[in-house]
Scaffold this motif. Sequence first.
Motif, PDB file in Angstrom:
ATOM      1  N   VAL A   1       0.837  -1.205   0.000  1.00 47.45           N
ATOM      2  CA  VAL A   1       0.000   0.000   0.000  1.00 47.45           C
ATOM      3  C   VAL A   1       0.870   1.252   0.000  1.00 47.45           C
ATOM      4  N   GLY A   2       1.952   1.221   0.778  1.00 49.50           N
ATOM      5  CA  GLY A   2       2.837   2.384   0.867  1.00 49.50           C
ATOM      6  C   GLY A   2       3.445   2.762  -0.470  1.00 49.50           C
ATOM      7  N   LEU A   3       3.889   1.775  -1.239  1.00 47.64           N
ATOM      8  CA  LEU A   3       4.480   2.058  -2.549  1.00 47.64           C
ATOM      9  C   LEU A   3       3.453   2.669  -3.501  1.00 47.64           C
ATOM     10  N   MET A   4       2.206   2.214  -3.426  1.00 48.19           N
ATOM     11  CA  MET A   4       1.165   2.781  -4.284  1.00 48.19           C
ATOM     12  C   MET A   4       0.856   4.227  -3.892  1.00 48.19           C
ATOM     13  N   LEU A   5       0.852   4.509  -2.595  1.00 53.33           N
ATOM     14  CA  LEU A   5       0.600   5.877  -2.148  1.00 53.33           C
ATOM     15  C   LEU A   5       1.749   6.800  -2.560  1.00 53.33           C
TER      16      LEU A   5
ATOM     17  N   VAL B   1      11.775   4.805 -14.458  1.00 49.38           N
ATOM     18  CA  VAL B   1      12.770   3.786 -14.105  1.00 49.38           C
ATOM     19  C   VAL B   1      12.465   3.062 -12.805  1.00 49.38           C
ATOM     20  N   GLY B   2      11.504   3.556 -12.025  1.00 47.36           N
ATOM     21  CA  GLY B   2      11.263   2.897 -10.747  1.00 47.36           C
ATOM     22  C   GLY B   2       9.842   2.990 -10.230  1.00 47.36           C
ATOM     23  N   ILE B   3       9.468   4.133  -9.727  1.00 44.84           N
ATOM     24  CA  ILE B   3       8.183   4.312  -9.074  1.00 44.84           C
ATOM     25  C   ILE B   3       7.013   4.017 -10.010  1.00 44.84           C
ATOM     26  N   GLY B   4       7.222   4.201 -11.302  1.00 38.55           N
ATOM     27  CA  GLY B   4       6.136   3.993 -12.250  1.00 38.55           C
ATOM     28  C   GLY B   4       5.647   2.556 -12.340  1.00 38.55           C
TER      29      GLY B   4
ATOM     30  N   TRP C   1       4.139  -2.427  -8.804  1.00 45.56           N
ATOM     31  CA  TRP C   1       3.290  -3.529  -9.256  1.00 45.56           C
ATOM     32  C   TRP C   1       4.076  -4.833  -9.333  1.00 45.56           C
ATOM     33  N   ILE C   2       5.329  -4.749  -9.747  1.00 36.82           N
ATOM     34  CA  ILE C   2       6.168  -5.953  -9.805  1.00 36.82           C
ATOM     35  C   ILE C   2       6.426  -6.484  -8.396  1.00 36.82           C
ATOM     36  N   ILE C   3       6.790  -5.582  -7.496  1.00 33.49           N
ATOM     37  CA  ILE C   3       7.070  -5.986  -6.112  1.00 33.49           C
ATOM     38  C   ILE C   3       5.824  -6.565  -5.454  1.00 33.49           C
TER      39      ILE C   3
ATOM     40  N   THR D   1      -4.666  -2.181  -5.287  1.00 29.12           N
ATOM     41  CA  THR D   1      -5.224  -1.513  -6.461  1.00 29.12           C
ATOM     42  C   THR D   1      -6.197  -0.420  -6.044  1.00 29.12           C
ATOM     43  N   LEU D   2      -6.999  -0.702  -5.025  1.00 32.07           N
ATOM     44  CA  LEU D   2      -7.922   0.309  -4.500  1.00 32.07           C
ATOM     45  C   LEU D   2      -7.164   1.524  -3.974  1.00 32.07           C
ATOM     46  N   ALA D   3      -6.061   1.262  -3.268  1.00 29.01           N
ATOM     47  CA  ALA D   3      -5.239   2.362  -2.752  1.00 29.01           C
ATOM     48  C   ALA D   3      -4.665   3.194  -3.892  1.00 29.01           C
TER      49      ALA D   3
END
Length: 232
Positions: free
Chosen positions: A29-33, A136-139, A143-145, A163-165
């Motif tokens: 969730v943190g990475l998506m935020l 190169v990263g955040i984009g 999703w991979i992780i 996905t909701l987050a």
Amino acid sequence: MTKMLERDSKSRFSDLFQRKYRHIIVVGVGLMLIQQFSGSTAVISYTSTIFSKAGFSVTIGSTLLGIFMVPKATIGLILVDKWGRRPLLLTSACGMSITCMFIGLAFTLQKMQLLPKLTPVLTFLCVTLYIASYAVGIGGLPWIIMSEIFPMNIKVTAGTLVTLASWSSSSIVTYAFSFLFEWSTEGTFYIFGAIGGTSLIFIWLLVPETKGLSLEEIQASLTRQPNEINRM
């Protein structure tokens, strides 16, 4: 195999709140935020508005960015298995933070009516570098992780939560950007830059390196102490 699939199909949303899954849910969730609140959706969606405000030609800027979009999409794919997830995420977050700060600086100079010819050029360069850093990263890596760290028994429900987050935070940023941009053009990018800088701490402390590891090895690494994870 059949029994495992039957068990997975019966996983409940409440299973996500078990203590053993706390770390991976926070990471997912943190990475998506981070992906959304660091301004990616706003910058990409409102590029023309940003260029127009900076005094840079929207036609030229959009054309050059359109040409740049084709090769930038492959950058992350090429580097991900060479550098690993954590280095790319840290590099990406750092680049996004720095470029946002410089965009904020460009609009600050414009507001103070200093170096008027610098603002358009600096804004275009930083928006381009911001999108490159994002690519190169955040984009794509969150999703991979996410697909690598979630065990099979909660993959569906955890994926739904993440996905909701992502979609919720994207909607918030897209909706709020116009108001923030009107309130303070430079302040908006300073906020995005600060969030990007803060995300470095989150990635460094909590996100494990999953390059070349099996699901079992990843799960084992997530049971270790943060300092042990960082040395991987």
